[in-house]
Design a protein around this motif. Structure first.
Motif, PDB file in Angstrom:
ATOM      1  N   GLU A 147      73.048  76.338  13.819  1.00  0.00           N
ATOM      2  CA  GLU A 147      74.193  77.135  14.265  1.00  0.00           C
ATOM      3  C   GLU A 147      75.236  76.231  14.903  1.00  0.00           C
ATOM      4  N   ILE A 206      77.139  74.191  12.301  1.00  0.00           N
ATOM      5  CA  ILE A 206      78.119  74.957  11.516  1.00  0.00           C
ATOM      6  C   ILE A 206      79.312  75.355  12.375  1.00  0.00           C
ATOM      7  N   LYS A 207      79.031  75.789  13.587  1.00  0.00           N
ATOM      8  CA  LYS A 207      80.118  76.173  14.489  1.00  0.00           C
ATOM      9  C   LYS A 207      81.070  75.006  14.701  1.00  0.00           C
ATOM     10  N   VAL A 231      83.204  74.293  11.418  1.00  0.00           N
ATOM     11  CA  VAL A 231      84.274  75.236  11.094  1.00  0.00           C
ATOM     12  C   VAL A 231      85.421  75.096  12.090  1.00  0.00           C
ATOM     13  N   LEU A 232      85.058  75.112  13.383  1.00  0.00           N
ATOM     14  CA  LEU A 232      86.115  75.087  14.396  1.00  0.00           C
ATOM     15  C   LEU A 232      86.827  73.746  14.397  1.00  0.00           C
ATOM     16  N   MET A 243      89.341  73.565  11.765  1.00  0.00           N
ATOM     17  CA  MET A 243      90.524  74.322  12.162  1.00  0.00           C
ATOM     18  C   MET A 243      91.409  73.465  13.085  1.00  0.00           C
ATOM     19  N   PHE A 277      95.366  71.976  12.679  1.00  0.00           N
ATOM     20  CA  PHE A 277      96.453  71.990  13.666  1.00  0.00           C
ATOM     21  C   PHE A 277      97.036  70.599  13.833  1.00  0.00           C
ATOM     22  N   VAL A 328      97.017  70.845  20.618  1.00  0.00           N
ATOM     23  CA  VAL A 328      95.978  71.844  20.335  1.00  0.00           C
ATOM     24  C   VAL A 328      94.781  71.177  19.648  1.00  0.00           C
ATOM     25  N   PHE A 373      91.149  70.560  21.460  1.00  0.00           N
ATOM     26  CA  PHE A 373      89.880  71.099  20.983  1.00  0.00           C
ATOM     27  C   PHE A 373      88.785  70.041  21.074  1.00  0.00           C
ATOM     28  N   PHE A 433      90.734  75.960  24.568  1.00  0.00           N
ATOM     29  CA  PHE A 433      90.126  75.605  23.278  1.00  0.00           C
ATOM     30  C   PHE A 433      88.702  75.123  23.487  1.00  0.00           C
ATOM     31  N   HIS A 434      88.042  75.685  24.483  1.00  0.00           N
ATOM     32  CA  HIS A 434      86.780  75.123  24.952  1.00  0.00           C
ATOM     33  C   HIS A 434      85.563  75.924  24.517  1.00  0.00           C
ATOM     34  N   LEU A 435      85.772  77.097  23.930  1.00  0.00           N
ATOM     35  CA  LEU A 435      84.641  78.031  23.806  1.00  0.00           C
ATOM     36  C   LEU A 435      83.457  77.457  23.031  1.00  0.00           C
ATOM     37  N   ASP A 493      78.040  76.164  23.353  1.00  0.00           N
ATOM     38  CA  ASP A 493      77.165  76.526  22.239  1.00  0.00           C
ATOM     39  C   ASP A 493      76.693  75.291  21.487  1.00  0.00           C
TER      40      ASP A 493
END
Lengths: 618, 485
Positions: free
Chosen positions: B154, B157-158, B161-162, B165, B169, B212, B216, B223-225, B229
């Motif tokens: 997980e 993959i997280k 993807v992020l 993204m 930017f 941005v 990240f 942009f920390h979420l 995880d």
């Protein structure tokens, strides 16, 4: 001087080794614990020889700069002059003998008190010596404060060494908290000095102070008063003297090292080290003398009514440090340091011997259950006779005579007749309580079977200290010329002899009275104590003028009462809003941590959009 | 331009790392042997570390328009290589019992290190992007390396993807900048900015989008979420790598970019970065407050720490470069130590890592020295005097005070106060009476393993840097010399 770092690194390494290799056998632990101090003492010897062989110029050794930000550049640097050398000699020399003795004492003591780590004791002791060395070597008040707090911590740890007994833990608390009150004053004093001079380097301070402050300047008085506050806490003087007697809960070598020879004299050292500031503050300097005089009298009286052998010695320590303060107060700086050194010799001797006696009598500390020990314990008897004579300053043959009479003479010569009278009364009391102790313990009928201790680690320290406590010790003169200002000599040279004779007579008179009262059946004393007034007086003295009860009423109870009143505290409730807010914010923000990738991507996009919009619009 | 010997010497550290990857790959093709792969990697990284010395002789030197090998980049290369070495040693113990192929880990790690080296030396938007991607792409694989564990997969993959993204930017921002200025080199951009030729909204938008993208990577709020995880799910050595190497590389590059091309001189952007900094400090610390997972706590705390560090970026003058260097070194040593302990407690591999605070309850009574190490690291993260963290935080304060950034200084104070709570909470847990069921535990001989030794050395280092920081400060001052243009 290249050896200088070695002086304090050896005990530090010893402490670390002992702390981390806890499972080592006792012999190895003793070797490391004692050996590190021996190495340190050797380095001190080499340094002393080079210093005294040279032209006695003080040396500053900067090891490194801790941090450098703007004007704030606390350096880690050491300063060596005659005063430092004297203190180093006392700490490592007497310290080594006490460590050696302790290697015997703790082996014996732990036979009955199982479950306590031998290595832990020596780790603390080495750490203490390290801190104490740092204290006297520091060129900077901040570094001095580090050592100051370090010795306080070690004192706390060692008083509570037998921590399974709650009373010991309480005594450790008391010592730590009461001295801490003094430490706060010291810290405030440092703040005042820093605010005025933008430096904490002691030598710079001492050079700047006379330029900035005229004699009697209020700020100088305040700064000196705060330093005095620190000193009385550490040195167990009025009004912060209550902790020392309870501190006897620690193992006896601890009492010898920390609560007699070294740490409790740190206050004397501090005042001598910053003497320039005290000279600018005549009122506070006067107060130093008064504190000393009162303490020596109160402690001397209290010592008369003690039953525990170690408590007698504790009160006598307080009263002897009172003499040192008295000397400082009349600007007899040399005499104060001289007495500090001599006192370290004979008080260490007395404490170690009492430790030997306590072990010989199977951990009995009550003097009234000993009695008649002069036959089985010959060495201890000799030590007590010599040490006690030095304490009572019996004329000519003892070291204490030379150091104490110098104080008395200088206090008289500088025109402080009242202080001199106090000192003389104290001398009389000293003689009485010292020989009371010796007569009760070593004379009279035998009440317990004592086993004479043996072994080199036991005999050697006692014999060396015994020799140093006689007039031979008085030949060691601290190299203080040029470090501390000369004492104000009176003009009456012939008077000195008269005064010496007077104080000798007083000391011998004390001995005589002690013999009359406490040799034999002690009928007169028993009768006296049986009367109402006698009993009340005895209790009053036994509790050391009931300072504990007084402080209990004045400080502890009100404090507890205030604490009780504040159980439900609306101010606290107000303050608690912040943690509550923080928790709520945490909950709110945690909700954003959903773990869903689309929400994360969305939040990045949203954040970016807002940010970019602000950028472009702004 | 021609490549001369001195250019090659300057590039030697980078080339050695690349060669290491190739050699490990060939070795794996020949025979799979975990010990051999790890040893080869360690040798290669050490050789690269040694190669910094000859490189320092020829520095500063520009190698193609893309890379600048100066003392600044060499300093951070050294830091990155040391951190990577530490992660390798930690990974060895961790992977030893992983029921899967182990050798690829070292190849991915090597690639990522090469990217980080490129990044700190880059002085051109092209090399910036290449370096960033070269560093990030292997990290997707590394985060998901224990992919039979759901959380690890997980996390991979997280992050992928992020991160993609964020790269979008970044790329878009660069494109906008290029469209307006026609240049991609930092100095070229800087000249145009100072000449005042780039005042249009497009440029501001471009710089904003780059912030941005890089924000990240640095896990700056908002942009920390992803951070907690990914840290939680990734194997502990990888989390350590993420928290140290990738942060150091990106931040060092960002400092260079903003020093050479002072886009932040623009009032608004300056303010917005300051706001992001304060937001990171507060949000990071608040999120960590009641957290019960140690890996997540360190993740959140890294958000806060990067926020503190942004103070230096906002100030961008005076002590800023020196402060950044000191702060990053102390932070890297501390985080490596903390993750090191987690790795030791989690290895040998037994399913998901020991992240829950519950696992650490009463660790002191079982592993006193290991606990002492973790305690030192927590104290250092909290910035208690006599630890390295204090020196770092002290520098941040000095920078803030020097540049009169009072809001930021206030944020650091508030953040530190909040932080103390949860760092102390971790420490208290360590010394509580042990849990009923024995929790996870480090192997008995942990101190004799390379990872254990490394952790002990780190603890000593953190203490030494706190008591005697002067050598570190001297080094940092060397790195903080003005950028040769």
């Amino acid at each position: 001087m290249t050896l200088l770092p070695l002086v304090f690194i050896c005990p530090l390494v010893g402490a670390l080794l002992l702390a981390f290799l806890r499972g080592m056998p006792q012999r190895l632990a003793a070797l490391i614990g004692v050996g590190s101090i021996a190495l340190s003492a050797l380095s001190v010897a080499v340094i002393a020889v080079t210093y005294l062989g040279g032209d006695h110029t003080p040396v500053t050794v900067t090891l490194w700069q801790w941090i450098s930000v703007g004007d704030f550049t606390p350096r880690f640097s050491l300063y060596v002059d005659g005063l430092t050398i004297t203190m180093l000699g006392v700490i490592t020399g007497v310290g080594f003998l006490i460590h050696l003795f302790a290697s015997w004492y703790m082996t014996e003591d732990l036979k009955d008190a199982t479950g306590y780590l031998y290595t832990r004791f020596f780790a603390y002791m080495n750490l203490f010596v390290f801190s104490m060395l740092l204290l006297v070597l520091a060129d900077n008040l901040m570094l001095l404060y580090l050592g100051w707090e370090g010795v306080g911590l070690c004192s706390y740890l060692l008083i509570g060494y037998y921590y399974r007994d709650l009373d010991n833990a309480r005594a450790a608390f008391k010592a730590f908290i009461v001295t801490r009150v003094g430490d706060v004053f010291l810290a405030i004093g440092m703040f005042i000095l820093y605010a005025r001079f933008q430096t904490l380097d002691i030598q710079t301070l001492l050079a700047l102070a006379p330029e900035a402050w005229s004699k009697g300047d209020m700020m100088a008085e305040l700064a000196a008063l705060m330093l005095l506050g620190g000193a009385v806490g550490k040195s167990a003087q009025l009004p912060l003297q209550t902790w020392l007697a309870d501190a006897m809960a620690g193992p006896t070598p601890v009492s010898a090292l920390i609560h007699a020879a070294t740490m409790v004299t740190a206050g004397v050292y501090l005042i001598a080290r910053t003497h320039v500031i005290f000279e600018l503050a005549p009122m506070t300097l006067g107060l130093v003398g008064i504190v000393g005089a009162l303490t020596l009298l109160i402690a001397g009286l209290s010592a008369l009514a003690q039953t525990d052998i170690k408590r007698v010695l504790a009160y006598s320590t307080m009263s002897q440090i009172g003499y040192m303060f008295l000397a400082l107060g009349v600007q007899a700086w040399d005499a104060a340091i001289f007495h500090l050194m001599i006192h370290a010799f004979f008080k260490a001797l007395l404490f170690l011997t009492s430790g030997s006696v306590i072990i010989a009598c199977h951990h009995e500390q009550n003097m009234f259950r000993m009695g008649g020990l002069r036959k089985p314990l010959k060495l201890a008897y000799a030590c007590f006779l010599v040490g006690g004579s030095a304490l009572a300053a019996l004329p000519l043959v003892t070291a204490g005579f030379y150091s104490k009479d110098e104080i008395l003479w200088l206090s008289f010569a500088s025109g402080h007749e009242v202080l001199w009278a106090f000192g003389l009364m104290g001398a009389f009391l000293t003689s009485v309580y010292t020989f009371r102790m010796i007569f009760i313990v070593f004379h009279g009928e035998e009440k317990t079977r004592a086993h004479a201790p043996h072994g080199l680690a036991h005999h050697l320290p006692l014999v060396v200290l015994l020799v140093l406590s006689t007039f031979i010790g008085a030949f060691i003169h601290p190299p203080l010329a040029g470090v501390l200002p000369a004492s104000p000599e009176g003009d009456a040279e012939g008077l000195q002899l008269v005064l010496e004779v007077v104080s000798s007579i007083v000391a011998i008179l004390g001995l005589g009275i002690a013999a009359a009262l406490f040799l034999g059946r002690r009928r007169l004393v028993s009768a006296l104590v049986k009367t109402d007034i006698g009993r009340t007086g005895w209790h009053f003295l036994h509790n050391a003028f009931a300072f504990d009860q007084l402080y209990n009423m004045l400080f502890v109870k009100p404090f507890l009462a205030i604490a009780w009143l504040h159980r439900v505290d609306w101010i606290n409730a107000l303050v608690n809003i912040w943690p509550w807010l923080a928790k709520q914010a945490h909950r709110g923000l945690s909700a954003s941590q959903t773990g869903r990738i689309r929400w994360y991507a969305g939040s990045i996009t949203a954040g970016a959009t807002i940010m970019l919009a602000l950028l472009v619009l702004g | 331009m021609n490549l001369t010997t001195s250019h090659l010497i300057a590039l030697l550290p980078l080339m050695l790392v690349c060669a290491t990857v190739v050699i490990v790959m060939l070795a794996v093709a020949w025979r799979r042997n975990h010990f051999m792969s790890a040893t080869l990697t360690v040798i290669g990284l050490n050789a690269a570390l040694l190669a910094l010395i000859p490189a320092a002789q020829v520095a500063p030197i520009q190698v193609t328009p893309l890379l600048m090998v100066d003392h600044y980049s060499l300093f951070y290369m050294g830091l990155i290589l040391v951190a990577a070495l530490a992660c390798t040693t930690l990974a060895y113990a961790y992977l030893e019992t992983l029921p899967d192929q182990r050798d690829e880990f070292y190849m991915l790690l090597g690639c990522s290190v090469a990217g980080a080296l490129v990044l700190v030396a880059s002085q051109h938007l092209t090399s910036l992007f290449i370096g960033l991607e070269l560093m990030s792409v292997p990290l997707y694989g590394l985060s998901g390396y224990a992919f039979k564990e759901r959380t690890s997969l997980e996390s991979g993959i997280k992050y992928m993807v992020l991160s993609a993204m964020a790269s979008a930017f970044l790329l878009f921002g660069m494109a906008l900048l290029y469209a307006e200025s026609g240049t991609l080199s930092f100095t070229g951009l800087g000249q145009q900015l100072s000449a005042g030729g780039l005042a249009s909204n497009w440029v501001i938008l471009g710089v904003g989008m780059m912030v941005v993208g890089l924000g990240f990577k640095l896990s700056i709020a908002p942009f920390h979420l992803w951070t907690p995880d990914v840290y939680e799910g990734a194997p502990a050595p990888v989390s350590a790598f993420l928290a140290t190497v990738s942060k150091v590389a990106v931040f060092a590059m960002l400092m260079r970019l903003f020093s050479l091309a002072p886009a932040t001189a623009d009032g608004w952007l300056h303010t917005i970065i300051a706001v992001l900094a304060v937001l990171s400090m507060v949000v990071g610390n608040l999120l960590a407050l009641m957290q019960s997972n140690l890996k997540r706590i360190i993740g959140y705390s890294s958000i806060a720490h990067l926020g503190y560090l942004l103070t230096a970026l906002v100030a961008s003058d005076g002590l800023a470069l020196e402060a950044t260097a000191v702060y990053l070194v102390t932070y890297v040593a501390t985080v490596l130590g903390a993750f090191g302990v987690i790795t030791l407690v989690s290895s040998p591999y037994r399913g998901a890592d020991a992240g829950l605070l519950y696992h650490y309850r009463g660790l002191f009574w079982r592993r006193p020295y290991l606990t002492a190490v973790l305690t030192v690291m927590m104290l250092s993260l909290a910035g208690i005097p006599m630890t390295a963290g204090f020196i770092g935080k002290f520098y941040v304060f000095s920078v803030g005070v020097e540049s009169s950034l009072w809001w930021l200084v206030g944020g650091v104070v508030l953040g530190s106060a909040l932080g103390l709570y949860y760092y102390l909470r971790v420490m208290v847990t360590l010394y509580l009476s042990p849990a009923e069921q024995p929790g996870r535990d480090a192997p008995h001989d942990w101190a004799q393993q390379v990872g254990g030794l490394m952790v002990l050395v780190l603890a000593v280092l953190v203490l030494i840097m706190g008591v005697y920081p002067q050598p570190l400060i001297d080094l940092a001052q060397m790195a903080g010399l003005q950028f040769p243009i």
